[in-house]
Motif scaffolding. Structure first.
Motif, PDB file in Angstrom:
ATOM      1  N   SER A  57       0.817  -1.323  -0.133  1.00 43.30           N
ATOM      2  CA  SER A  57       0.479  -0.169  -0.145  1.00 43.30           C
ATOM      3  C   SER A  57       0.938   1.648   0.279  1.00 43.30           C
ATOM      4  N   LEU A  58       2.052   1.466   0.597  1.00 39.09           N
ATOM      5  CA  LEU A  58       2.620   2.564   0.419  1.00 39.09           C
ATOM      6  C   LEU A  58       3.146   2.948  -0.712  1.00 39.09           C
ATOM      7  N   ASP A  59       3.765   1.536  -1.303  1.00 32.90           N
ATOM      8  CA  ASP A  59       4.031   1.438  -2.980  1.00 32.90           C
ATOM      9  C   ASP A  59       2.705   3.189  -4.230  1.00 32.90           C
ATOM     10  N   ALA A  60       1.732   2.257  -3.592  1.00 29.91           N
ATOM     11  CA  ALA A  60       0.379   3.062  -3.780  1.00 29.91           C
ATOM     12  C   ALA A  60       0.212   4.185  -3.855  1.00 29.91           C
ATOM     13  N   THR A  61       0.459   4.273  -2.412  1.00 25.18           N
ATOM     14  CA  THR A  61       0.286   5.616  -1.590  1.00 25.18           C
ATOM     15  C   THR A  61       1.591   7.233  -1.885  1.00 25.18           C
ATOM     16  N   ASN A  62       2.435   6.440  -2.026  1.00 28.80           N
ATOM     17  CA  ASN A  62       3.636   7.548  -1.915  1.00 28.80           C
ATOM     18  C   ASN A  62       3.683   8.480  -3.100  1.00 28.80           C
TER      19      ASN A  62
ATOM     20  N   ALA B  25       0.832   9.996  -4.103  1.00 32.89           N
ATOM     21  CA  ALA B  25      -0.210  10.785  -3.409  1.00 32.89           C
ATOM     22  C   ALA B  25      -0.123  11.789  -2.451  1.00 32.89           C
ATOM     23  N   LEU B  26       0.944  11.052  -2.120  1.00 30.97           N
ATOM     24  CA  LEU B  26       1.867  11.432  -0.820  1.00 30.97           C
ATOM     25  C   LEU B  26       2.770  12.700  -0.960  1.00 30.97           C
ATOM     26  N   GLU B  27       3.078  12.706  -2.033  1.00 28.27           N
ATOM     27  CA  GLU B  27       4.814  13.102  -2.824  1.00 28.27           C
ATOM     28  C   GLU B  27       3.782  14.681  -3.002  1.00 28.27           C
TER      29      GLU B  27
ATOM     30  N   GLN C  15       0.629  15.312  -2.225  1.00 26.45           N
ATOM     31  CA  GLN C  15       0.222  16.211  -0.885  1.00 26.45           C
ATOM     32  C   GLN C  15       0.795  17.157  -0.215  1.00 26.45           C
TER      33      GLN C  15
END
Length: 859
Positions: free
Chosen positions: A446-451, A453-455, A457
């Motif tokens: 999941s971290l790979d998927a959200t990474n 989006a986090l960048e 944000q």
């Protein structure tokens, strides 16, 4: 890889070794200390028993010597004027079997001129020669020799009771050159001191006895005489075994200077002597003047002890062996090691017996016991450590090591195997590791998927954080600058925000407060109230105000606390905010003023009511009390006065008759002188006429004496009384006049009026006129009105002060009997329904005092 020093087995082993070492050392130290104290206590008890045994045996020897001296004294008192008898009996008494090494000699020493007026020196003394034979020694009777009645062993015996023994200090006889002690017993005949009887004992016998007494005990014993001079000590013999006399009679203070190890013992001996002297002087039998001759030739440092010995032996003689001190010395001059010293005081002789016991045996036993216990403790601890090390490796270290290797090898199957095979905490730890591993795998995906989006944000968040930081700093500035307590807690009761004032009030850092609940930050009582009110705000969703105390700077401050709910967007309470205003000063002033006002109002109201009731009660009780007390005192006093009046008749007769009979004796002597022509007949006749006149007055006063009421001429009665009191009036130069009708007849008891008139006039003569004067006057007015007789008695004697007059009035009013006037007042009130009043006259015809007597009579 971990360092072997930081591995758990090694750390456990070192910790266990340290704990074991502490336990072993502490155990051995406690065992040594306790055992050493117990052994020393036991040794002290043994030393006391041994010392008492030695002293008791030595006392048996001295008692035999004392009995021998008493027997010789009894012979001396019996045959003091029979020299032949003394020459035969005394040697026989001294020459006892088995005492040749103890008794060096003895005899009687008569007081100068007591038996033979021609002999100043009159002694009967025998001494042993080198063949142990008793020979009579006459050298002490020669004029050239010093007077034996001035010797140290003779003079103190004068002040000893009969059949008691005075033991001299140790000395060397100037004629026999023997080191000895003398037991002296006073001899008395017809309550007169006639000399002393003596028995001389060898110091070598005492020294031999003390050396053999502790032969198998490991220590030694030595003795001091009454003046603390050495009687015996193991080191005062020379190489040949003979006693060194120079060391033998050395004062112990000087001996302690040569042997510094005995300084503590010397201080204790001096302290004991000072206590003995002080105790003996509390009840002295002789004063210093009586003992002046005794101490005249005694060294100054020995005088106080000698006087104390004489007084102690006379008043409170020591009955049994007494342990006077026990102490430890770090070293002994003879044994060269720590010792236990016990001092005993011997009765009669007042010698000090000192028992020295080494402590080395005690210490060795103590160390051996501690060593044995230590070996067993160490062995047990080593076995326990080995067993504990094996068990902890099997239970903890080995499973954890397998799990670590599996994790390092990325082999979760071994961890799963460990989790399924074990049901203990290690199995739970393995299960937690397995679960955590699966969660990490999912999280990584999941971290790979959200990474991405986090960048995206991240930029927005950085901007928002900068604004939030600025607002937060402004908020913190406002909160921290406020003097009120401000804090916020979430609905779980944990602090999420506090200002500086709150931290200062509680005396804690912000980091210690945030995230904690009330009971971990505040005092228990305050935390309970705070948590309860927070829950109320959460439940009601309304703000709440109340007063509460907080400890601030070691004082309790009162705060006005306001709590309010903090809502989220859905109007749900997420936190509780609190603002507390310090109102301590205002509250204290308010409470103080309110309390003062309430107390003042209550006290004023109560005091007014209490004062009113108290005044009413006091007036009523005072009137009742005074009336009851007066009546009670009058009844009691009247009974007392009646008894006194009944017993007064003999003393009154004696007071009146004694001067008349004294004059009668003088008249008889004058008759003898008249018969011898030494006295003029005219003078004798005048004296006889005066005596006859007094007898006539006396006959009138006492011939009519009865207790039946009959007519009495009060004026005539008063004139007769005044006539009998005339010698006393003349002696004080008093002019007494009577003013009344010619005849004043009343019905009454003759004795009552005689008693009233006589006591009233005698009291005035004795109390008012304490010194003669040219103008002393007494004036009596006697009057009768109806049934009331009034007698006024005026005098110009001593003027009463205001204080005396007031005291006298109070006495008459309360019917107390304190003297003649108060007794007459009670009697008049109770018996005659009359009374007595006393007043002071101011510039009225030269009189100072007026006494009014009121008597009610029946016609």
């Amino acid at each position: 890889m971990t360092n072997w020093r930081s591995s758990l087995p090694i750390q456990f082993m070192f910790i266990q070794l340290f704990v074991a070492a502490v336990i072993i050392v502490a155990s051995i130290w406690f065992i040594k200390s306790i055992e050493r104290d117990r052994l020393i206590d036991n040794q002290t008890a043994l030393s006391i028993n041994l010392g008492k045994t030695i002293t008791a045996k030595l006392q048996q020897k001295t008692n035999r010597i004392e009995n021998l001296a008493v027997s010789i004294g009894a012979i001396g008192e019996l045959y003091q004027k029979s020299p032949n008898e003394l020459n035969e009996i005394i040697p026989a008494i001294l020459n006892q079997s088995g005492q040749q090494n103890v008794i060096l000699g003895g005899g009687i020493w008569l007081e100068p001129y007591s038996v033979d007026p021609s002999k100043e020196k009159n002694s009967y003394f025998w001494s042993r020669n080198y063949a142990d034979e008793l020979i009579k020694v006459n050298d002490y009777n020669f004029d050239a020799t010093p007077s034996y009645f001035k010797a140290d062993w003779y003079v103190p015996a004068r002040f000893y009771p009969t059949d008691t023994t005075y033991w001299s200090k140790s000395y060397i006889d100037p004629y026999t050159n023997n080191a000895m002690l003398t037991a002296s017993v006073p001899m008395w005949s017809d309550h007169n001191f006639i000399g002393v009887s003596t028995v001389d004992i060898a110091l070598s016998s005492i020294d031999n006895f003390l050396h053999t007494a502790t032969a198998n005990q490991g220590g030694y014993v030595f003795a001091l005489d009454q003046q603390n001079r050495l009687l015996s000590y193991p080191e005062i013999e020379d190489s040949s075994g003979l006693v060194n006399n120079h060391e033998l009679f050395l004062p112990f203070a000087d001996f302690a200077k040569k042997h510094p190890d005995f300084k503590a013992l010397q201080r204790k001996v001096s302290e004991v002597d000072q206590q003995f002297i002080a105790q003996a002087n509390t009840n002295k039998a002789y004063d210093d003047g009586q003992l002046a001759k005794v101490t005249a030739n005694v060294p100054p440092h020995e005088r106080d002890k000698l006087v104390a010995l004489i007084n102690q032996n006379t008043s409170d003689k020591l009955k049994q062996v007494e342990v006077i001190a026990s102490l430890q010395l770090s070293s002994d001059p003879k044994l060269k090691e720590p010792v236990l010293v016990t001092i005993f005081l011997m009765p009669s002789t007042y010698w000090k017996i000192v028992l020295v016991t080494p402590i080395s045996a005690i210490t060795n036993n103590n160390q051996s016991l501690a060593s044995s216990v230590g070996i067993y403790l160490v062995s047990i601890q080593i076995l326990a450590l080995m067993l504990l090390f094996i068990m902890q490796n099997k239970l903890f270290i080995t499973p954890i090591s397998r799990m670590v290797r599996a994790l390092n090898d990325s082999n979760p199957a071994k961890v799963e195997l460990e989790a399924t095979q074990r049901n203990d905490e290690i199995g739970m730890l393995a299960k937690a590791f397995s679960s955590r591993t699966r969660q990490l795998e999912i999280a990584l995906a999941s971290l790979d998927a959200t990474n991405l989006a986090l960048e995206q944000q991240l930029d927005v968040q950085q901007q928002a954080q900068a604004e939030l930081k600025e607002k937060k700093e402004q908020l913190n500035t406002v909160l921290n600058s406020a003097h009120n307590l401000i804090f916020i807690k979430n609905i779980n009761g944990e602090f999420t925000l506090v200002n500086d004032q709150f931290c200062q009030t509680l005396g804690r850092d912000r980091a210690d407060i945030l995230g904690n609940k009330d009971h971990l930050v505040m005092p228990k009582e305050i935390a309970q109230v705070n948590a309860k009110n927070d829950q109320y705000v959460v439940n009601t969703k309304f703000e709440l105000s109340y007063e509460q105390t907080f400890p601030a700077k070691d004082k309790q401050h009162t705060y006005l606390v306001t709590k309010f709910p903090i809502f989220d967007e859905q109007r749900q309470v997420t936190a509780v905010g609190t603002i507390a205003f310090d109102i301590s000063v205002t509250k204290a002033l308010e409470l103080k003023k309110k309390a003062q006002f309430e107390i003042l109002r209550q006290e004023t109201s109560d005091n007014i009511r209490f004062i009113e009731k108290l005044e009413q009660t006091n007036r009523r009780l005072l009137d009742e009390s005074n009336q009851a007390k007066s009546e009670s005192n009058r009844a009691i006093s009247f009974e007392r006065v009646k008894v006194e009046n009944q017993a007064l008749y003999p003393s009154l007769v004696a007071a009146i008759v004694k001067p008349i009979f004294r004059k009668q004796d003088d008249l008889a002597a004058s008759a003898y002188r008249l018969a011898n022509g030494e006295l003029d007949a005219l003078e004798f006749n005048r004296a006889l006429a005066d005596q006859t006149e007094r007898l006539r007055h006396l006959e009138y006063l006492f011939s009519a004496q009865d207790y039946l009421a009959k007519p009495i001429d009060l004026v005539l009665l008063l004139e007769h009384i005044v006539a009998l009191l005339q010698p006393k009036l003349i002696s004080k130069n008093i002019n007494l006049t009577i003013h009344s009708e010619k005849r004043l007849v009343v019905d009454g008891i003759h004795w009552h009026f005689l008693l009233i008139f006589y006591r009233a006039i005698s009291n005035t003569i004795n109390d008012a006129f304490y010194q003669p004067s040219e103008q002393n006057r007494i004036e009596i007015h006697l009057d009768k009105t109806n049934n009331q007789i009034t007698m006024e008695l005026k005098d110009n004697g001593r003027r009463l002060t205001d204080e005396q007059l007031e005291k006298l009035h109070n006495t008459l009013a309360t019917n107390d009997v304190t003297g003649t006037l108060s007794a007459l007042s009670v009697w008049l009130k109770s018996e005659f329904n009359g009374g007595l009043s006393i007043s002071r006259l101011e510039q009225q015809a030269g009189f100072n005092t007026l006494q009014k007597y009121h008597i009610e009579v029946s016609n």
